[in-house]
Design a protein around this motif. Structure first.
Motif, short mmCIF file in Angstrom:
data_model
loop_
_atom_site.label_atom_id
_atom_site.label_comp_id
_atom_site.label_asym_id
_atom_site.label_seq_id
_atom_site.Cartn_x
_atom_site.Cartn_y
_atom_site.Cartn_z
N GLY A 9 12.25 5.05 2.53
CA GLY A 9 11.36 3.92 2.61
C GLY A 9 11.35 3.41 4.07
O GLY A 9 11.80 3.99 4.85
N SER A 10 10.62 2.60 4.38
CA SER A 10 10.46 1.71 5.67
C SER A 10 10.83 0.39 5.90
O SER A 10 10.77 -0.41 4.92
N ARG A 11 11.35 -0.06 6.88
CA ARG A 11 11.74 -1.41 7.07
C ARG A 11 10.76 -2.00 8.35
O ARG A 11 11.10 -1.40 9.76
N THR A 23 8.24 -2.04 -5.52
CA THR A 23 9.04 -3.17 -5.11
C THR A 23 8.90 -3.40 -3.68
O THR A 23 9.18 -2.29 -2.91
N VAL A 24 8.81 -4.61 -3.29
CA VAL A 24 8.55 -4.78 -1.83
C VAL A 24 9.76 -5.89 -1.57
O VAL A 24 9.75 -7.06 -2.45
N ARG A 25 10.44 -5.98 -0.63
CA ARG A 25 11.51 -6.91 -0.16
C ARG A 25 11.27 -7.52 0.97
O ARG A 25 11.00 -6.86 2.08
N ASN A 79 0.81 -1.26 -0.01
CA ASN A 79 -0.04 -0.15 0.04
C ASN A 79 0.91 1.24 0.32
O ASN A 79 0.56 2.38 -0.69
N TYR A 80 1.97 1.15 0.39
CA TYR A 80 2.95 2.47 0.62
C TYR A 80 4.24 2.45 -0.10
O TYR A 80 5.00 3.15 0.33
N THR A 81 4.35 1.28 -0.76
CA THR A 81 5.76 1.30 -1.56
C THR A 81 5.73 2.53 -2.62
O THR A 81 4.71 3.02 -3.12
N LEU A 130 10.50 -4.76 3.58
CA LEU A 130 10.92 -3.51 3.36
C LEU A 130 10.38 -2.92 1.85
O LEU A 130 9.96 -3.61 0.86
N ASP A 131 9.79 -1.51 2.02
CA ASP A 131 9.35 -0.93 0.88
C ASP A 131 10.08 0.33 0.51
O ASP A 131 11.04 0.82 1.28
#
Length: 519
Positions: free
Chosen positions: A489-491, A413-415, A406-408, A430-431
């Motif tokens: 980004g955020s983790r 990409t999402v890891r 939702n916030y990438t 992570l995003d």
């Protein structure tokens, strides 16, 4: 029949006292304390002064007689008696059983025993014998000596004491047996100084002291009531304002340390209540929005399918099904969150592969990856085994991945990364989104908390994901957190204890040794 433990109703006086403010209570307690102290002073210094004085004088003359009795056989008895009788108004004579004088101390104007005849001494000797070895007589005397006119009081009686114009005298006798077998009578005489004048003086001093103490106690009570009661009254007024819903109130309680601490605590509580009220209003708005949106779409597509021919298509039916599932998911998530916060949610833990569970969850995003162009990667090392509830942990992984989708950022990409170290396994999602300001990070785990305060309908999920993640991880005694900064980004991550690897049994080892190489 009254219930066990039921409290008795307060009397009218008790209710009236409870209704008084703290100022009046402090004032009343201090005045009552001073009053009790004054009563004790009156009793001991005025009423009991004469009895205490008499008891002390009698004890003194008895101790002197016992000291003489212990030294009755000393060679230098006369010298010791002169030393023992140096106290004011104590006179000593020693008689044998026939009334003959054995020793005479110096005489004085208030001595009753130096004018005593042989017959009178014998009478005291006989009275001491009949009384168990000691005799005490009190006399009221005005000169001349009553023994000079032949007076001798009956046993156990006296001529009275304490009348104005008279002096109270006492005569104490004690029998003692000398080494030569003689039984001797030790007679001591002393005067009891009248205390009437002293009592009158003490009464005047007491009245002055009572007036001063009452005035001081009233002044101190007023000062304490202002210093303690004033700030508490102010705090009470502010608390009444807080109870009306005005959370911007400030508690200003100065004075003693406890009052200042209470003021600071109440001010902090008011600020927290203001935040809670804001979150409550936001929660109602967000829940209303998320409930209303799928219901509106379901109603709209249903009306189109009913009123317009040819609109009863599988696509429209699928939209209704999707919105129904979204609505069902929102209700279920709210129920799960309520159970977690109430502590009524239970777990069914079992050994499971966290690595395999993540791979299974990612497999369900294949359609989203193909249709929307998202890129979801998963990197991990060896398989990580943990103990947990499979359905609850699956929900945690889903919610973290949904939040990242939702916030990438624009690269979509999402890891997902898995790391194991020091007996813990950590799963990170992570995003590449805009990130979160550190000031907001402690609050993102609250339900429906949004950093930008602008409601956004999630593409996937219900908006309660992070709150559920927090509750489930805490229920598993795990750790969780977020690392983010604006623009980077955020983790989001959570950690669980690793299960120790299973050691092969001895039977299994023997069976492996018997297998020929190359088989």
């Amino acid at each position: 029949m009254k219930a066990k433990g039921a409290r008795r109703p307060r009397s009218r006086l008790g209710q009236w006292l409870d209704g008084l403010g703290i100022r009046w209570h402090i004032f009343g307690y201090l005045i009552a304390f001073v009053a009790v102290m004054l009563v004790l002073l009156w009793v001991f210094q005025i009423l009991l002064l004469d009895p205490f004085y008499r008891a002390i004088r009698i004890r003194t003359i008895q101790n002197t007689a016992q000291s003489i009795a212990r030294r009755i056989d000393d060679e230098d008895l006369s010298t010791q008696l002169d030393s023992l009788t140096q106290q004011p108004d104590i006179y000593v004579r020693i008689f044998d059983q026939n009334g003959n004088s054995v020793y005479n101390s110096f005489s004085g104007p208030q001595s009753m025993i130096h004018g005593m005849s042989k017959e009178q001494a014998a009478g005291f000797y006989q009275a001491a014998v009949e009384n168990g070895g000691t005799v005490l007589e009190l006399f009221r005397k005005d000169f001349p000596n009553p023994f000079d006119d032949g007076f001798h009081p009956p046993k156990g009686e006296s001529r009275g004491a304490g009348d104005a114009g008279f002096t109270t005298l006492m005569v104490y006798g004690q029998l003692v047996t000398a080494q030569d077998g003689r039984t001797l009578l030790i007679l001591l005489s002393s005067a009891l100084t009248p205390v009437n004048t002293t009592v009158e003086t003490l009464k005047v001093q007491f009245l002055c002291l009572a007036a001063i103490l009452l005035a001081l106690s009233a002044a101190i009570a007023i000062l304490l009531s202002r210093r303690i009661g004033g700030p508490l009254v102010s705090l009470n007024r502010s608390a009444a304002v807080l109870a009306t819903g005005k959370y911007d109130v400030t508690f200003d309680g100065r004075g003693y340390r406890e009052v200042s601490e209470l003021s600071s605590t109440l001010t902090y509580a008011a600020q927290e209540l203001s935040k809670v009220e804001g979150l409550r209003q936001e929660l109602i708005a967000n829940v209303s929005h998320d409930l209303r949106t799928p219901l509106t779409m379901i109603a709209g597509y249903s009306e189109v399918m009913r009123d317009i021919p040819g609109e009863n298509t599988p696509e429209n039916i699928q939209i209704i099904i999707d919105e129904t599932q979204r609505l069902t998911g929102l209700v279920n998530d709210m129920l799960d969150l309520a159970k977690l916060q109430a502590g009524s949610q239970t777990l069914s833990p079992q050994p499971l592969s966290l690595t395999g569970m993540v791979e299974e969850v990612l497999g369900r995003y294949q359609r989203l990856i193909e249709r929307e162009g998202y890129v979801i990667t998963f990197s991990h090392g060896e398989e990580a085994m943990v103990s947990g509830d499979p359905s609850k942990l699956t929900q945690v992984v889903y919610n973290l991945i949904n939040n990242a989708i939702n916030y990438t950022g624009p690269d979509k990409t999402v890891r997902v990364e898995q790391e194991a170290a020091d007996g813990w396994v950590t799963l990170s999602v992570l995003d590449s989104g805009p990130g979160i300001d550190p000031a907001h990070q402690p609050y993102i785990w609250d339900r429906y908390y949004k950093v930008d305060k602008a409601h956004k309908r999630t593409a996937i999920g219900t908006g309660l994901g992070l709150s559920i993640v927090k509750g489930v991880v805490e229920l598993h005694h795990g750790r969780y957190g977020v690392e983010s900064s604006p623009g980077s980004g955020s983790r989001f991550w959570f950690s669980l204890p690793l299960l120790p690897p299973e050691e092969p049994s001895p039977a299994g080892q023997e069976r492996q040794e018997k297998i020929p190489p190359g088989c």
